[in-house]
Each structure stands twice: as structure tokens, then as C-alpha cells.
Design a protein around this motif. Structure first.
Motif, PDB file in Angstrom:
ATOM      1  N   ASN A   1      28.774 -36.425 -12.062  1.00 32.33           N
ATOM      2  CA  ASN A   1      29.191 -35.114 -12.335  1.00 32.33           C
ATOM      3  C   ASN A   1      29.003 -34.559 -13.531  1.00 32.33           C
ATOM      4  O   ASN A   1      29.671 -35.430 -14.540  1.00 32.33           O
TER       5      ASN A   1
ATOM      6  N   SER B  95      35.012 -29.442  -7.971  1.00 28.32           N
ATOM      7  CA  SER B  95      36.109 -29.673  -8.644  1.00 28.32           C
ATOM      8  C   SER B  95      37.215 -28.740  -7.869  1.00 28.32           C
ATOM      9  O   SER B  95      38.173 -28.783  -7.450  1.00 28.32           O
TER      10      SER B  95
ATOM     11  N   GLU C  86      37.006 -25.569 -13.259  1.00 25.38           N
ATOM     12  CA  GLU C  86      35.696 -24.670 -13.088  1.00 25.38           C
ATOM     13  C   GLU C  86      34.826 -24.885 -14.404  1.00 25.38           C
ATOM     14  O   GLU C  86      33.759 -24.685 -14.432  1.00 25.38           O
TER      15      GLU C  86
ATOM     16  N   ASN D 186      31.878 -33.827  -0.061  1.00 21.69           N
ATOM     17  CA  ASN D 186      30.917 -33.908  -1.170  1.00 21.69           C
ATOM     18  C   ASN D 186      29.613 -34.314  -0.515  1.00 21.69           C
ATOM     19  O   ASN D 186      29.658 -35.404   0.001  1.00 21.69           O
TER      20      ASN D 186
ATOM     21  N   GLU E 165      27.042 -30.021  -7.976  1.00 20.84           N
ATOM     22  CA  GLU E 165      27.181 -29.656  -9.198  1.00 20.84           C
ATOM     23  C   GLU E 165      28.532 -29.156  -9.420  1.00 20.84           C
ATOM     24  O   GLU E 165      29.152 -29.463 -10.508  1.00 20.84           O
ATOM     25  N   THR E 166      29.236 -28.857  -8.502  1.00 21.20           N
ATOM     26  CA  THR E 166      30.490 -27.966  -8.814  1.00 21.20           C
ATOM     27  C   THR E 166      31.752 -28.467  -7.652  1.00 21.20           C
ATOM     28  O   THR E 166      32.056 -27.321  -7.088  1.00 21.20           O
TER      29      THR E 166
ATOM     30  N   ARG F 166      34.872 -27.145 -16.602  1.00 18.39           N
ATOM     31  CA  ARG F 166      34.078 -28.453 -16.874  1.00 18.39           C
ATOM     32  C   ARG F 166      32.910 -28.369 -15.930  1.00 18.39           C
ATOM     33  O   ARG F 166      31.866 -29.052 -16.257  1.00 18.39           O
ATOM     34  N   ASP F 167      32.957 -28.185 -14.669  1.00 24.09           N
ATOM     35  CA  ASP F 167      32.011 -28.050 -13.806  1.00 24.09           C
ATOM     36  C   ASP F 167      30.801 -27.168 -14.159  1.00 24.09           C
ATOM     37  O   ASP F 167      29.461 -27.332 -13.706  1.00 24.09           O
ATOM     38  N   THR F 168      30.961 -26.146 -14.755  1.00 21.48           N
ATOM     39  CA  THR F 168      29.941 -25.027 -14.779  1.00 21.48           C
ATOM     40  C   THR F 168      29.437 -25.020 -16.310  1.00 21.48           C
ATOM     41  O   THR F 168      28.464 -24.255 -16.607  1.00 21.48           O
TER      42      THR F 168
ATOM     43  N   TRP G 269      26.827 -23.312  -6.619  1.00 25.02           N
ATOM     44  CA  TRP G 269      27.173 -23.625  -8.040  1.00 25.02           C
ATOM     45  C   TRP G 269      27.456 -22.639  -8.931  1.00 25.02           C
ATOM     46  O   TRP G 269      28.120 -22.792 -10.169  1.00 25.02           O
TER      47      TRP G 269
ATOM     48  N   ASN H   9      29.177 -32.416 -17.105  1.00 22.93           N
ATOM     49  CA  ASN H   9      29.458 -31.014 -17.906  1.00 22.93           C
ATOM     50  C   ASN H   9      28.154 -30.471 -18.638  1.00 22.93           C
ATOM     51  O   ASN H   9      27.711 -30.810 -19.241  1.00 22.93           O
TER      52      ASN H   9
END
Length: 498
Positions: free
Chosen positions: A36, A197, A101, A220, A194-195, A103-105, A166, A38
Motif C-alpha cells: 500500500n 485503511s 485516509e 481486501n 489502493e485505500t 496516508r491512503d489517498t 479509492w 502513500n
């Protein structure tokens, strides 16, 4: 497959993304994993386990069992109270959800803190009372002259597969999960690879709020030939709700045809904005800048086609150019940052291919068209310049295909009839935006536009009770307020002769 405690600490990153099934975080010792990333830095922030067919089946069976038990038998008021506790739980852990949110996007804190997390909580509150408006009754005369009472009941559909995008991970996931649970369903959520979390973190909040085990599950993985396909093909899934690109929606629809299962889709868009010469041009430019560039253009309701009446065309283009060039890219945690990265290097390559196609097809690049220079710490991120074009033909690739980046084409028009025809010249129909100070024109134009949501002198102004969905290739069905009942429940009639 073993259970384990939460992978989340107070505000801390997690090192391994695992499933949430039957009230527990679970991992498979031999599961395939992927990185995953960033998007702002290009750094690996977690290893995510891919749920195989066995794990997906375990999640579906947990949901099916829970759907036949305590959750289904609760009163609407009891479920509503638990959902309010879920909303409060999201707010209590605001910082954890915000960090996950972002960190993922990679999106700026100015956006995520004011939109994504608050709306995630609000969705549960709005739908907490939705079933109170569900019932109706009628009377009738029977053939023998007697009387009968007919009344309708709404039963939960069952196990709902929730397949999420995502771009607004928590907001759009809870937009589906909240009404599904309010109606007494159980869910298996497949967040975007991608997202993942915030969907996982929500498992803790659900459990702490008193949601029974198995009502909310998360698996997931990827789509085709992976977790998503295993889930949407599962014979014990009773309905599928999906937000994402139209091609994926078509594949899910084919899968849902087996067993004749209902679907609710919000799919792609190529949204039009009509700017008439009699509008408040300063307000139109200000709002259009948001509708084109918010979340780096990664919003299903984004305006990618702008049609501006000729007398104000040059003024509008210059004003929007100035807004684009005033956007600030940089550290997402810096409150002055106004433009984040794209979700991935892969997506950036796709958007850059459209930037190149525009040049090759004769566009005049008003601004942007490339990759910005970034400081060393952010150089590995998926950054891209906000971009505007003029001069393309109406059948050009960048005018007809969804790009999903911070870009738009601007074209002049002369009269109202031409503007409506240009806006409707698309296989998509998700949203539109019209700017005019003529009240009659506002109603006249909005009623002719072939889109599910049609804003006048506004954009992204949402009442969560209003119907939401797309026309044409932009989706099937409507959700929002009581409209969500049409998908998340099965309407049954009871007729009792008196």
C-alpha cells in the motif's frame, strides 16, 4: 487463518492490512500481499493481505449468519441507536480516521478534515431513522363485497456486497454501508486495493458501538480474478452496490445476473458545466475551480467539459486559468496545500496520456499539461499539474472520455439550445452544473439536461435525503434518504381479509 487484535494504534500506522470478519481482525498465514503506497511520497505504508476465495466465503457466511440473528430481529429504533453510536465513534477517533485516509489517498488535510471524515459520521446519522418512513397501507373491496386491508413491509435484502472506490474511501463506503445496516442487512465490504485503511478501522468502531459480530465485514484485494470477483460471484450475496468505472460495473452486472440479484451502481461521468453570459461570473469562476480541481479532479461529480457563452468566454478562461495557477501543491499536512497528488503512478500515467492526446489533437493548453517540480521528500509522489485546454473538436478523446484528473476542456457556445445539445452529447449522465441569473432559463435548462444531479449556480451542494445516481452509462438506481430503501429492502405486500 488466525484472529488477532486490532492492527491500529492511537494515530499510528499499521504494518499489515488484514481482513475484518465476524467481529475480529483475521489473517491468513499464506496470504498473498501487496504494497500500500502513500501517493504523496511514494513510500510503502503497509502490506495488505489479499483475501482468497476461502476468506471471502468466510466473510459472506459470517454476514449470512448474522443476518438471520439478532441484527435482523432488532427494532428500527434499536438499530438507529447503534448507528448513532457508530457516528459518535468515528468522531471520537477523528484523528485516527484522518491519518488513515490521508496516508491512503495523499489528499490535503484541508479537504479530508472538512469533507471525508465528517461525512463518514454524518452518513450514519442521516440513515439512522430512514426506516421510519417505510410503511404504507390501503384498504380495498373484495369480490364478495367484503373489505380487506393491504399493507406493505420492507424486509432486508440480505447480504450486501459493498464494492468501494479509492477517491473518497470513507465517505462513499459509509454512504452505502449506513443505509444497508439501517434496513437490517449485513455487509461484506471490499474497499479499493489502493485505500483499505478506513474500512478496516471502522471495524473497531462498529464492534465498540455494539454492532453484532458478522454484520460488518471487510475483505481486501483486487477486482477481476481476485477478491472483488470472488465476492460479487458468491451465490450467497443477495445484492451488489458499487461505485467506480463503467467497465467494472458492466463486469459486476454480468456476475449479478447469475441468481438474478439486484445492483445499485454509480459509475463513470463526463460532467458538463454551462456558463451563461448573464451569470455572476466571479462566483461561477470560483465554484468551477472547485468543480474541476477538488481532490485533484478525482471526484465522480467533477466537471470535465465546460461550455461558456461567447461574450464572456475569454474573461472566464482567464479567470479559471488564474485559479488553477494559484493552487498550491505540497505537503498534505500543510493547511495551505490545496492540491494533492493522484492516487497512484499508474493513474498519473493514464492522465498524462490524455494530456499528450490533447496536444496531439490540436488543443491549446491554457495552463499545466505536465508534472510539477516537487521537493525531495515528495518527489516520489504521483503529482500532476492542473490543466485547462481550449480548441478541441467535440469528438476529441479528451472531450468524450472520462479522465478523472485535475483538467477540463473549455468551449464557447452561442445560444441555449446549442448549450443543452453540447451538454447532452455524451454517453454519460451523472451530474451537470448551470450558471445563470435568469430563473426561467435555470429551470428550463436543468429540466432538459440528461444527468442524475443538476446544480444551478452551485456545485457539490448535497442534501443526503435527495435522490442520487446517474443516467445512461453513469449508473443504475438512486440512493439517498428514503430512495435508498428501493435497493436495500425488498417490498412485500400483506393482504388480510376482514
Amino acid at each position: 487463518m488466525t484472529s488477532k487484535l486490532s492492527p491500529f494504534g492511537a494515530g499510528a500506522a499499521y504494518s499489515r492490512g488484514i481482513a475484518f470478519i465476524d467481529g475480529q481482525y483475521v489473517e491468513a498465514t499464506d496470504a498473498a500481499v501487496y504494497d500500500n503506497i502513500n501517493p504523496a511520497t511514494g513510500e510503502v505504508i503497509a502490506q495488505i493481505e489479499v483475501a482468497d476465495e476461502v476468506m471471502v466465503d468466510r466473510a459472506v457466511q459470517a454476514a449470512r449468519k448474522a443476518g438471520r440473528g439478532q441484527w435482523r430481529l432488532m427494532s428500527d429504533d434499536q438499530r438507529a441507536e447503534i448507528m448513532r453510536r457508530v457516528a459518535a465513534g468515528i468522531e471520537a477517533r477523528f484523528d485516527d480516521f484522518l491519518a488513515a485516509e490521508m496516508r491512503d489517498t495523499g489528499k490535503p488535510v484541508s479537504l479530508a478534515s472538512h469533507l471525508d471524515i465528517p461525512r463518514g459520521a454524518a452518513n450514519f446519522r442521516v440513515f439512522a431513522d430512514v426506516m421510519k418512513h417505510a410503511n404504507e397501507s390501503t384498504t380495498m373491496t373484495t369480490p364478495d363485497g367484503g373489505r380487506a386491508i393491504n399493507y406493505s413491509i420492507r424486509a432486508p435484502l440480505g447480504v450486501i456486497a459493498v464494492v468501494c472506490p479509492w477517491n473518497l474511501p470513507l465517505l462513499l463506503m459509509t454512504w452505502k454501508v449506513a443505509p444497508a445496516l439501517a434496513c437490517g442487512n449485513t455487509v461484506v465490504v471490499k474497499p479499493s486495493e489502493e485505500t483499505p485503511s478506513t474500512a478496516l478501522l471502522l471495524g473497531e468502531v462498529m464492534r465498540d458501538a455494539g454492532v453484532p459480530d458478522g454484520v460488518y465485514n471487510v475483505v481486501n484485494g483486487f477486482g477481476g480474478a481476485s477478491t472483488g470477483e470472488f465476492l460479487t460471484n458468491h451465490p450467497d450475496v443477495d445484492g451488489v452496490t458499487f461505485t467506480g468505472e463503467t467497465g467494472t460495473g458492466e463486469a459486476i452486472m454480468r456476475a449479478a445476473a447469475r441468481g438474478v440479484r439486484p445492483v445499485s451502481f454509480e459509475l463513470g461521468g463526463k460532467n458538463a458545466g454551462l456558463i451563461f453570459a448573464d451569470c455572476n461570473i466571479e462566483a461561477a469562476i470560483e465554484t468551477t475551480a472547485r468543480s474541476v480541481f477538488a481532490n485533484a479532479g478525482q471526484v465522480c461529480l467533477q466537471t470535465e467539459r465546460l461550455y461558456v457563452q461567447r461574450p464572456i468566454f475569454d474573461q472566464f478562461v482567464a479567470g479559471l486559468k488564474a485559479k488553477a495557477e494559484a493552487l498550491k501543491v505540497g505537503d498534505p499536512w500543510d493547511k495551505s496545500t490545496t492540491l494533492g497528488p493522484l492516487i497512484s503512478q499508474e493513474h498519473r500515467n493514464k492522465v498524462l496520456s490524455y494530456y499528450e492526446a490533447a496536444r496531439q489533437q490540436g488543443a491549446e493548453t491554457v495552463t499545466g499539461g505536465g508534472i510539477p517540480d516537487m521537493e525531495e521528500a515528495l518527489a516520489g509522489g504521483s503529482w500532476i499539474q492542473p490543466t485547462l485546454w481550449t480548441g478541441l473538436a467535440d469528438d476529441a478523446k479528451c472531450v468524450t472520455e472520462e479522465i478523472f484528473g485535475p483538467c477540463a476542456h473549455i468551449r464557447p457556445f452561442d445560444d441555449e439550445e446549442e448549450a443543452v445539445a453540447l451538454a447532452n452529447n455524451s454517453p454519460y449522465g451523472l451530474a451537470s452544473m448551470t450558471w445563470t441569473n435568469d430563473v426561467s432559463r435555470a429551470h428550463r435548462v436543468a429540466s432538459q439536461l440528461e444527468a442524475g444531479t443538476n446544480w444551478v449556480n452551485a456545485w457539490f451542494l448535497r442534501d443526503l435525503r435527495a435522490p442520487f445516481g446517474g443516467s445512461k452509462r453513469s449508473g443504475i438506481g438512486r440512493e439517498g434518504g428514503t430512495h435508498s430503501l428501493e435497493f436495500y429492502t425488498e417490498l412485500r405486500n400483506v393482504c388480510i381479509k376482514l
